[in-house]
Write a protein that holds these residues in place. Structure first.
Motif, mmCIF file in Angstrom:
data_model
loop_
_atom_site.group_PDB
_atom_site.id
_atom_site.type_symbol
_atom_site.label_atom_id
_atom_site.label_comp_id
_atom_site.label_asym_id
_atom_site.label_seq_id
_atom_site.Cartn_x
_atom_site.Cartn_y
_atom_site.Cartn_z
ATOM 1 N N ASP A 88 14.151 -15.951 -9.261
ATOM 2 C CA ASP A 88 13.400 -16.811 -10.186
ATOM 3 C C ASP A 88 12.267 -17.551 -9.497
ATOM 4 O O ASP A 88 11.310 -17.970 -10.144
ATOM 5 N N ALA A 89 12.359 -17.758 -8.182
ATOM 6 C CA ALA A 89 11.311 -18.460 -7.434
ATOM 7 C C ALA A 89 11.514 -18.172 -5.949
ATOM 8 O O ALA A 89 12.624 -17.865 -5.509
ATOM 9 N N ARG A 94 22.170 -10.283 -9.604
ATOM 10 C CA ARG A 94 22.963 -11.504 -9.785
ATOM 11 C C ARG A 94 24.460 -11.204 -9.693
ATOM 12 O O ARG A 94 25.226 -11.974 -9.106
ATOM 13 N N ARG A 95 24.853 -10.080 -10.286
ATOM 14 C CA ARG A 95 26.273 -9.721 -10.214
ATOM 15 C C ARG A 95 26.699 -9.500 -8.767
ATOM 16 O O ARG A 95 27.789 -9.900 -8.360
ATOM 17 N N ALA A 96 25.816 -8.861 -7.989
ATOM 18 C CA ALA A 96 26.141 -8.609 -6.586
ATOM 19 C C ALA A 96 26.322 -9.906 -5.812
ATOM 20 O O ALA A 96 27.088 -9.960 -4.839
ATOM 21 N N LEU A 97 25.624 -10.959 -6.234
ATOM 22 C CA LEU A 97 25.726 -12.259 -5.565
ATOM 23 C C LEU A 97 26.773 -13.163 -6.213
ATOM 24 O O LEU A 97 26.979 -14.298 -5.763
ATOM 25 N N GLY A 98 27.423 -12.669 -7.285
ATOM 26 C CA GLY A 98 28.430 -13.457 -7.975
ATOM 27 C C GLY A 98 27.853 -14.594 -8.787
ATOM 28 O O GLY A 98 28.501 -15.633 -8.944
ATOM 29 N N LEU A 99 26.636 -14.413 -9.341
ATOM 30 C CA LEU A 99 25.954 -15.482 -10.067
ATOM 31 C C LEU A 99 26.020 -15.244 -11.571
ATOM 32 O O LEU A 99 26.011 -14.100 -12.045
ATOM 33 N N LEU A 154 18.129 -18.357 -9.258
ATOM 34 C CA LEU A 154 18.162 -17.641 -7.977
ATOM 35 C C LEU A 154 16.851 -17.846 -7.223
ATOM 36 O O LEU A 154 15.773 -17.492 -7.710
ATOM 37 N N LEU A 155 16.959 -18.429 -6.038
ATOM 38 C CA LEU A 155 15.826 -18.649 -5.147
ATOM 39 C C LEU A 155 15.909 -17.634 -4.008
ATOM 40 O O LEU A 155 16.994 -17.157 -3.672
ATOM 41 N N VAL A 156 14.774 -17.347 -3.384
ATOM 42 C CA VAL A 156 14.771 -16.361 -2.312
ATOM 43 C C VAL A 156 13.793 -16.763 -1.214
ATOM 44 O O VAL A 156 12.772 -17.417 -1.479
ATOM 45 N N PHE A 157 14.138 -16.404 0.017
ATOM 46 C CA PHE A 157 13.200 -16.466 1.136
ATOM 47 C C PHE A 157 13.499 -15.291 2.043
ATOM 48 O O PHE A 157 14.663 -14.963 2.296
ATOM 49 N N PRO A 202 25.429 -26.352 -7.354
ATOM 50 C CA PRO A 202 25.824 -25.016 -7.812
ATOM 51 C C PRO A 202 24.924 -24.397 -8.874
ATOM 52 O O PRO A 202 25.046 -23.191 -9.129
ATOM 53 N N ASP A 203 24.066 -25.168 -9.504
ATOM 54 C CA ASP A 203 23.165 -24.579 -10.508
ATOM 55 C C ASP A 203 22.066 -23.736 -9.865
ATOM 56 O O ASP A 203 21.337 -23.016 -10.561
#
Length: 377
Positions: free
Chosen positions: A263-264, A188-193, A199-202, A224-225
Motif C-alpha cells: 500500500d505504501a 497478503r495471505r503469504a504474510l498472514g495479513l 502493508l508497507l514495504v522497503f 497491528p493495523d
C-alpha cells in the motif's frame, strides 16, 4: 558513439549503480546509434562480450565487493577498448584509471558522483578527515571533463569540495518491471495479513545509512493495523511482530511483485544520493513516506507521499498514519506512477546522457565554466 562505463560497484551485491548502468545500457542499445561496454572488478581478466572483468581484491568487510589495485592494467585495458567517452561511477581506482585511459586516447572522461564519499568518511571514520576528504574529491573530480550528479543535494556537496560545474542528471526506473500490474498474487495471505491491515514495504541492503532501526521503531508505534515487509535487508533480530523480513538478495521480478502488492513504501535513509528504491515504489503505484533529508525530497514530490523528520521513528509513524487516515493512498500512488512515467523513463535518461556526451565531445578541448544547472529528463 562508443560509451564505456567503469566502476567497482558493478557486482551482484551492488544497488543503485548497477541498476543505473543496466537501465542506461538497455536504453542506449535500443537507440541503435551507440555501443556500450562495462569494465568491472573480478577475480581475473575475463572478456564476455561487452563486459570485461579485471582483477580486484575481495573486501572482507564488504562481501561481494572487490577493490582494484592495478591502476595501470585497468587504464590500459580501458584504452584498448577504444571508447569515445569514458564514464567512471565511483571515486576510487576505476575513476583514476578512466582519467588515465582518456588521456591516452585523447577522449573525454565523465565522473558520475553516485557515492557520497565525503559523508561516508565523515560518519564512519570521523570529521577530523573532512579537509583531506574534500581535497581528495576536488583533486579527483577536477580531472574529469564533465561531472554528473544524480541530485542537486549531491551537486551542492561537490561544490563544497571545490568542484565548480556539476550537471544534475536524475536517474531512471524500469517502468515495465515496476508497475502496479506486477502485484504478487496472494501476497497478503503469504504474510498472514487481513485485507484491513496496511502493508508497507522497503527494499535494499541493510546498511547503516538506510536507518532500518527507525522503521522498526515506527512499526512498534503503529501497531497491528500496519505491517512492514523488509526485502533484502538482512536479518533484523529486533524486529517487532508486525515486521516480516526477506533477508536475502531477490531478483527484480520478485521485488517488483512484493512492491506492487503493498500500500505504501517507507524509506528512512537520510544520506541517499538519489534513492532508486523510492522511484521503484512510485513506478509500482505506491505513495512514499520518506525522510526530509538527502536526495529523497527531490525524488518524491510532496503530492506523492509524505516527507518526515529524519532519524525519528515517531515522526515516521506519524507520517504513515497521516497518509492513511487523512489522504487517499491509492490516488497518491497513481499520481506517483504518472510522475515517473513523465520524468524518469530510462529512454528519457539515456537521451539526456547522450546530450551530455555530445556536449563534452564538442567541448573536450575547452572545459566549460558555467554554473550548476539541472538537466531535466
Amino acid at each position: 558513439m562508443r560509451i564505456l562505463d567503469t566502476t567497482l560497484f558493478y557486482t551482484q551485491a551492488s544497488g543503485g549503480v548497477r541498476t543505473y548502468i543496466d537501465g542506461k545500457r538497455q536504453a542506449l542499445l535500443r537507440r541503435g546509434d551507440t555501443s556500450h561496454k562495462v569494465v568491472m572488478p573480478g577475480s581475473r581478466v575475463f572478456f564476455d562480450g561487452d563486459f570485461v572483468s579485471l582483477p580486484a581484491m575481495p573486501l572482507p568487510l564488504a562481501p561481494g565487493f572487490r577493490f582494484p589495485l592495478r591502476l595501470g592494467l585497468w587504464s590500459s585495458i580501458i584504452a584498448g577498448l577504444q571508447p569515445d567517452v569514458i564514464e567512471a561511477g565511483d571515486p576510487y581506482t576505476p575513476a583514476w584509471a578512466a582519467q588515465r585511459a582518456a588521456r591516452l586516447l585523447d577522449v573525454p572522461s565523465v565522473g558520475f558522483y553516485h557515492s557520497d564519499l565525503f559523508t561516508l568518511v565523515h560518519h564512519r571514520v570521523g570529521r577530523f578527515l573532512d579537509p583531506g576528504t574534500r581535497a581528495y574529491i576536488k583533486r579527483l573530480y577536477e580531472g574529469f571533463d564533465m561531472v554528473l550528479s544524480p541530485s542537486r543535494v549531491m551537486a551542492e556537496q561537490l561544490h563544497r569540495c571545490g568542484i565548480g560545474e556539476v550537471e544534475v542528471q536524475p536517474l531512471g526506473v524500469d517502468l515495465e518491471a515496476f508497475q502496479p500490474q506486477r502485484a504478487k498474487p496472494n501476497a497478503r495471505r503469504a504474510l498472514g495479513l487481513s485485507e484491513d491491515q496496511h502493508l508497507l514495504v522497503f527494499a535494499g541492503r541493510g546498511t547503516q545509512e538506510k536507518n532500518i532501526p527507525v522503521l522498526l521503531e515506527a512499526m512498534r508505534r503503529l501497531g497491528p493495523d500496519y505491517h512492514l515487509l523488509l526485502i533484502g535487508t538482512g536479518l533484523q533480530p529486533d524486529a517487532p511482530s508486525n515486521v516480516s523480513v526477506i533477508h536475502e538478495f531477490c531478483q527484480t521480478p520478485e521485488v517488483a511483485g512484493w512492491m506492487a502488492a503493498a500500500d505504501a513504501l517507507v524509506h528512512a535513509g537520510d544520506q541517499e544520493t538519489f534513492g532508486l528504491v523510492a522511484l521503484e515504489g512510485m513506478a509500482s503505484g505506491l505513495p512514499v513516506v520518506c525522510v526530509d533529508a538527502g536526495a529523497l525530497p527531490e525524488v518524491v514530490p510532496g503530492d506523492c507521499g509524505r516527507h518526515v523528520r529524519p532519524n525519528d521513528g515517531a515522526a515516521m509513524a506519524a507520517g504513515v498514519r497521516d497518509l492513511f487516515e487523512h489522504d487517499d493512498p491509492a490516488a497518491l500512488g497513481r499520481r506517483a506512477r504518472a510522475h515517473v512515467e513523465t520524468r524518469h523513463s530510462w529512454d528519457a535518461v539515456a537521451e539526456s546522457l547522450v546530450g551530455h556526451y555530445r556536449r563534452v565531445l564538442g567541448d573536450h578541448e575547452q572545459p566549460v565554466l558555467a554554473s550548476t544547472h539541472e538537466s531535466h529528463s
